[in-house]
Design an enzyme around this catalytic site. Structure first.
Site, PDB file in Angstrom:
ATOM      1  CB  SER A  36     -28.506  70.211  20.740  1.00 50.21           C
ATOM      2  OG  SER A  36     -29.851  69.779  20.694  1.00 50.21           O
ATOM      3  CG  ASP A 318     -29.688  64.890  14.223  1.00 51.41           C
ATOM      4  OD1 ASP A 318     -30.792  65.455  14.361  1.00 51.41           O
ATOM      5  OD2 ASP A 318     -28.710  65.153  14.959  1.00 51.41           O
ATOM      6  CG  HIS A 321     -30.387  68.422  16.362  1.00 47.09           C
ATOM      7  ND1 HIS A 321     -29.793  67.203  16.626  1.00 47.09           N
ATOM      8  CD2 HIS A 321     -30.510  69.060  17.549  1.00 47.09           C
ATOM      9  CE1 HIS A 321     -29.550  67.118  17.925  1.00 47.09           C
ATOM     10  NE2 HIS A 321     -29.974  68.228  18.509  1.00 47.09           N
TER      11      HIS A 321
END
Length: 360
Positions: A36, A318, A321
């Site tokens: 991600s 978040d 990340h």
């Protein structure tokens, strides 16, 4: 001293600011594998909770939410800018036509080196599947260029980056209630098992034509808000940091082995652990910019909620990340090392400027 370091890093950031430029890129093509931290949309249509194609993700990205797990650009985007590409590398999910000649992004949120990592979140394109997708791309490139020989010669000139392994800890080894890996392996044994599997995948990448490869080590996973919350502390989780360092140490050693075993290729290690420890222009280090979900997918941004206004001073967007500014700083140091410890044996700037054996 801390103030001096912050000033030096701020000057470094300003001097390394760069957006898309005119002229030929430093390499003709650029391929991205990972999770991600690099995903730019491959998870959007998968059956998974690990996706970021909704607001407030992308609030600072020109096209809004695209599947990038941050407020703006990620490391893959900033590196495309540094390399001189005119646009960002498209995700495999939507890449088509001749644009694949400039590269493809295969990264997938929640993906790991191990096939099972992140499986509790739903579907994901783990590293083995990403390499299978790359073979599809290679076949398409061969069709575009006329034959497999021309395709391989083209790929020999490309930059390949791989940033993966975080989910093998966050969404596997550090979740004993779901995954058995922590019962089966000591931290050292687990790192060894991961590196053994990783090395096999990298051999496949080499056999498929990769000759300039940057391997991104793991950042300070013990310091992400999700880990600190889980352990009910405001300090980095020492046991997690120790486990991550075992992996990074073995990955750095693997780079040395790869360069010895494949003398016609160049592999380099990017020390994201060290780089992420000194992000000098941000001051909020232990809490996220956006309001996060308390249920699945726990720790990701709550849909539609307004994030913090001063996003430039937050390290995390978040609970997992980094923000765009953190991505920019980290990419600048990966491309053009600030400290000797940032990269081994060379930064990406030197990597892309080295001659291939066939060019010498």
């Amino acid at each position: 001293m801390a103030c001096y370091v912050k000033i030096v890093l701020t000057i470094y950031l300003v001097l390394n600011l760069k957006t898309f430029v005119q002229g030929a890129p430093e390499v003709p093509c650029y391929f991205i594998f990972g999770d991600s931290l690099l995903d730019n949309g491959n998870n959007n249509d998968l059956h998974t909770t690990a996706k970021a194609n909704y607001a407030p993700y992308g609030i600072d990205f020109p096209n809004g939410p695209t599947g990038r797990f941050t407020n703006g650009r990620n490391t893959a985007d900033f590196l495309a800018e540094r390399l001189g590409f005119e646009h960002y590398i498209p995700p495999f999910a939507s890449a088509e036509g001749s644009e694949i000649l400039e590269g493809v992004n295969y990264a997938s949120g929640s993906a790991g080196i191990r096939n099972d990592s992140g499986s509790h979140l739903g579907d994901r394109i783990y590293l083995g599947r990403q390499l299978e997708n790359h073979k599809v791309t290679i076949s398409r490139i061969a069709d575009l260029l006329g034959n497999a020989t021309s395709a391989k010669k083209h790929l020999n000139k490309c930059l390949f980056i791989v940033g993966i392994g975080s989910n093998d800890y966050i969404n596997n080894y550090l979740m004993p209630e779901i995954y058995p890996s922590s019962d089966l392996y000591t931290p050292s044994e687990y790192a060894t098992a991961l590196i053994t599997q990783y090395s096999q995948h990298l051999r496949t990448l080499y056999e498929d034509g990769a000759r300039k490869v940057a391997l991104f080590g793991l950042g300070q996973v013990g310091c992400i808000p999700a880990e600190m919350k889980k352990h009910n502390t405001r300090r980095c989780v020492g046991s997690t940091s120790d486990a991550i360092q075992l992996f990074n140490s073995k990955l750095k050693s693997l780079v040395g082995d790869l360069n010895t075993n494949f003398p016609d290729a160049k592999f380099t290690y990017i020390n994201m652990y060290s780089i992420s420890s000194v992000i000098g222009v941000v001051s909020v280090l232990n809490r996220p910019c956006c309001k996060v979900l308390e249920t699945m997918p726990e720790g990701q941004c709550a849909p539609g909620e307004t994030p913090c206004l001063l996003r430039g001073i937050y390290l995390f967007y978040d609970n997992f990340h980094p923000t765009e500014i953190a991505n920019r700083i980290a990419t600048n140091r990966a491309y053009n090392a600030l400290l000797p410890s940032d990269a081994y044996p060379m930064d990406i700037r030197r990597l892309v400027r080295t001659n291939n054996v066939y060019d010498e």
